[in-house]
Design an enzyme around this catalytic site. Structure first.
Site, PDB file in Angstrom:
ATOM      1  N   TYR A 258      74.080   3.049  84.085  1.00  0.00           N
ATOM      2  CA  TYR A 258      72.738   2.999  83.526  1.00  0.00           C
ATOM      3  C   TYR A 258      71.719   3.061  84.661  1.00  0.00           C
ATOM      4  CZ  TYR A 258      74.815   1.191  79.207  1.00  0.00           C
ATOM      5  OH  TYR A 258      75.553   1.020  78.072  1.00  0.00           O
TER       6      TYR A 258
ATOM      7  N   HIS B 299      69.310   4.078  77.943  1.00  0.00           N
ATOM      8  CA  HIS B 299      70.597   4.661  77.570  1.00  0.00           C
ATOM      9  C   HIS B 299      71.392   4.925  78.837  1.00  0.00           C
ATOM     10  CE1 HIS B 299      69.932   5.306  73.327  1.00  0.00           C
ATOM     11  NE2 HIS B 299      68.774   5.880  73.562  1.00  0.00           N
TER      12      HIS B 299
ATOM     13  N   LYS C  36      75.395  12.567  78.061  1.00  0.00           N
ATOM     14  CA  LYS C  36      75.581  11.909  79.347  1.00  0.00           C
ATOM     15  C   LYS C  36      76.260  12.878  80.299  1.00  0.00           C
ATOM     16  CE  LYS C  36      76.042   7.654  76.833  1.00  0.00           C
ATOM     17  NZ  LYS C  36      74.597   7.610  76.545  1.00  0.00           N
TER      18      LYS C  36
END
Lengths: 291, 371
Positions: free
Chosen positions: A206, A214, A244
């Site tokens: 993170y 997020h 991601k």
């Protein structure tokens, strides 16, 4: 070992289930805010027990065993003193309640007096014969005050409040050296690192506290630099779906396994979807950099 | 969980509660502080209640269990009886303590949560912690969980002879335990004897007394009577008498049928075997390959799970809805053999729920149904 800011006083992690638990809220908040260790909250929503991922707060905290002190049988004197203190706190509650009740009576005194007067008049007592004394009423209230012990408010502490001893224990042996090394690496770069099992990965990175941000990357550990095409596709597709960036981490092959595994280098391979380039730009940071 | 005031105008692609890019602005800082304060408040909720408002229990050092001194509220699903006293399982006691419904005492001193964890879960790394995690999560959601008991549940229906046959067959083939109520049925002993006799017959190839039967009688399976194929002799005779007939016949066979072997299907012997086999129920056997012991784990069943609105009574329980197997972190899911093994060891089989505890202490559960 990397330089981690050593606090003057190390935090205690209670040894339970082979790993460290934190019961004090303040300790947990310090760990989270200052040292970027998030951990996992267990128990009901008001329990602050937390077990450390990979338990690596060497510079920050120490693992302690409290079993001997918390579970020893108290002797007679201790018990007597404990109960005495408990009773003192109960009677203190009783006193407080009494005082509060008297204060309330005083506050409402005019109303009480008026009410009593009306009652006496109804009973037929003549006006002149009524004698109402505020102080006498207060006295009555005080005398009639009955405190039911059952109503005492009792708090069950989460972390053990009474002073107790602890014994420092060794940290458990590291089961996966690659995991530990990768964790340390990313942690020292300033990320928040947590377990990635919710996304089928090993770690989640993170940019800030997980409460607010997020995860930006998922990290997958490989036993060897060789990855099967189908596995690669599966992992990368997963990372695209969840927005991601996917990082593969592995030990470099060909180096001899020395006595201390920490000497082995870790290599990273970052995979990013081209379709995201307009939005996110070229990936910077831990891509193809060896540490 | 946490509510945040988000400025949707500034960040073009943020649609959820959390941010994606850390820009280090003051606004983010304020937001973060607010979140931290909220978290702090959530975690600091104290467990306070009247002295008489909670149930009371104490640690019994002789029994090494939690003994209930005073009940409070709905205790129907908690606790068990032992030696005339009511005790709580470790995970039940810890759960009630955390929910602020129980006051636990240790040698008459009130225990803190930290103490209780140390006492009831222990310092060594065991499965107790995972079990407690699953227990507390599912109980809070609303299910009723009790420690597993491998009990046969009795139906009120009288078992028939067919039930006995099936139970015995399954116990021989799949190693499944025979239910107790079947063992007590009057049919059981008789059926068992008959099956034994038939098994011996088949093994030793002895046939019962031959009865005078019509060969074409298809109602009875009689291995004792050998079917003599007259057809063959007939062809021989025909061939001798009429060679051209035989040739024509062969040609017929060759053109109309796919193979010569198919003409055997017309033989009475074949037809008889065909009739015999249609009477059998074919049961597929398990793979007879021996699996070494260390490959197959025995997965213990930890809990029985009941639904909340199903009328659960601790004294006379019904069969559970599921039975739980708990897997620790990184423990692989069961193989076919392992799950079948566990399933068959149940005296009253119900579907199995395999719960895996992740590293982040989140749980994933999968249901295994067996047909």
């Amino acid at each position: 070992m990397k330089n981690i800011n050593v606090m003057n006083e190390k935090l205690n992690l209670t040894l339970i289930n082979g790993t460290g638990y934190v019961f004090k809220v303040e300790d947990y908040m310090t760990l989270r805010r200052k040292h970027r260790i998030v951990g996992a909250l267990v128990g009901t929503c008001n329990v602050r027990g937390w077990s450390a991922n990979d338990c690596m707060e060497r510079g920050i905290a120490q693992l302690v065993s409290k079993r001997d002190s918390l579970l020893r049988v108290p002797d007679e004197k201790e018990l007597a003193e404990y109960h005495k203190n408990l009773e003192v706190s109960f009677s203190a509650q009783s006193e407080t309640l009494k005082a509060e009740k008297l204060r309330e009576t005083e506050r409402n005194m005019s109303k009480i007096l008026a009410g009593k007067r009306k009652k006496l008049l109804r009973e037929g007592v003549s006006d002149a014969a009524i004698e109402l004394d505020a102080s006498k009423i207060l006295q009555e209230t005080a005398d009639n005050f009955v405190f039911d012990r059952k109503n005492v408010q009792l708090e069950i502490a989460c972390s053990h409040d009474q002073p107790h001893a602890f014994k420092i224990v060794d940290t458990p042996p590291i089961q996966s050296p690659l995991k530990y090394k990768v964790f340390c690496d990313f942690w020292s770069r300033g990320h928040y690192v947590t377990a990635g099992d919710a996304f089928g990965a090993d770690f989640l990175l993170y940019p800030g506290d997980p409460l607010q941000y997020h995860a930006s990357h998922i990290v997958i550990l490989l036993d060897s630099p060789i990855v099967q095409p189908l596995d690669l596709i599966a992992k990368v597709r997963l990372s695209v779906i969840v927005n991601k960036i996917c990082i593969f981490a592995y030990f470099v092959e060909g180096e001899e396994k020395g006595e201390d595994n920490a000497e082995r280098e870790v290599h990273y391979q970052t995979v990013q979807w081209e379709g995201n380039r307009d939005r996110v730009g070229l990936v910077e940071g831990p891509s193809e950099q060896k540490r | 969980m946490e509510r945040m005031a988000t400025n949707n105008a500034e960040l073009s692609y943020q649609s959820g509660l959390k941010r994606t890019i850390a820009a280090g602005t003051e606004e983010e800082e304020l937001e973060l502080n607010k979140l931290y304060d909220y978290l702090h408040k959530q975690l600091s909720i104290s467990r306070t209640d009247r002295l008489g408002g909670r149930a009371l229990a104490t640690w019994d050092p002789n029994e090494k269990a939690v003994r209930v001194l005073r009940k409070d509220g709905k205790f129907g699903t908690f606790g068990y009886s032992h030696g005339g006293q009511c005790y709580l399982e470790n995970f039940e006691a810890l759960f009630l303590l955390e929910m602020n419904r129980l006051q636990l005492e240790y040698h008459s001193m009130i225990m803190s949560v930290e103490q209780a964890y140390t006492l009831l879960l222990g310092e060594a790394a065991t499965t107790k912690c995972n079990e407690y995690l699953v227990y507390s999560h599912l109980t809070r959601v609303g299910y009723i969980l009790v420690r597993h008991q491998n009990v046969p549940y009795y139906d009120n229906i009288e078992p028939t002879a067919e039930d006995c046959v099936w139970a015995l067959a399954l116990s021989a083939i799949n190693n499944r335990a025979v239910p107790e109520n079947l063992k007590k049925s009057p049919f059981f002993a008789k059926v068992k004897r008959e099956m034994k006799v038939i098994k011996e017959c088949i093994k030793n190839q002895q046939f019962p007394e031959q009865k005078q039967l019509d060969k074409t009688d298809s109602g009875v399976i009689n291995f004792g009577v050998k079917v003599i194929s007259k057809g063959k002799r007939k062809i021989l005779n025909d061939e001798v008498e009429n060679p051209t007939e035989a040739k024509r016949r062969c040609l017929e066979v060759a053109t109309s049928q796919k193979s010569f072997l198919d003409c055997l299907k017309d033989e009475p012997e074949y037809k008889q075997f065909q009739m015999i086999f249609t009477k059998f129920d074919i049961i597929q056997m398990d793979d007879n390959n021996m699996v070494t012991d260390d490959e197959v784990r025995t997965l213990p069943i930890t809990f029985d799970l009941y639904l909340h609105n199903d009328g659960f009574k601790k004294s006379t329980p019904k069969p559970p809805t599921f039975r739980l197997i708990i897997l620790g972190v990184h423990e692989p899911f069961p193989t076919h053999a392992e799950i079948a093994n566990t399933y068959n060891l149940q005296k009253y089989p119900v579907p199995l729920l395999v719960v895996s505890v992740g590293e982040s202490k989140q749980i994933q559960a999968l249901v295994y149904y067996f047909s």
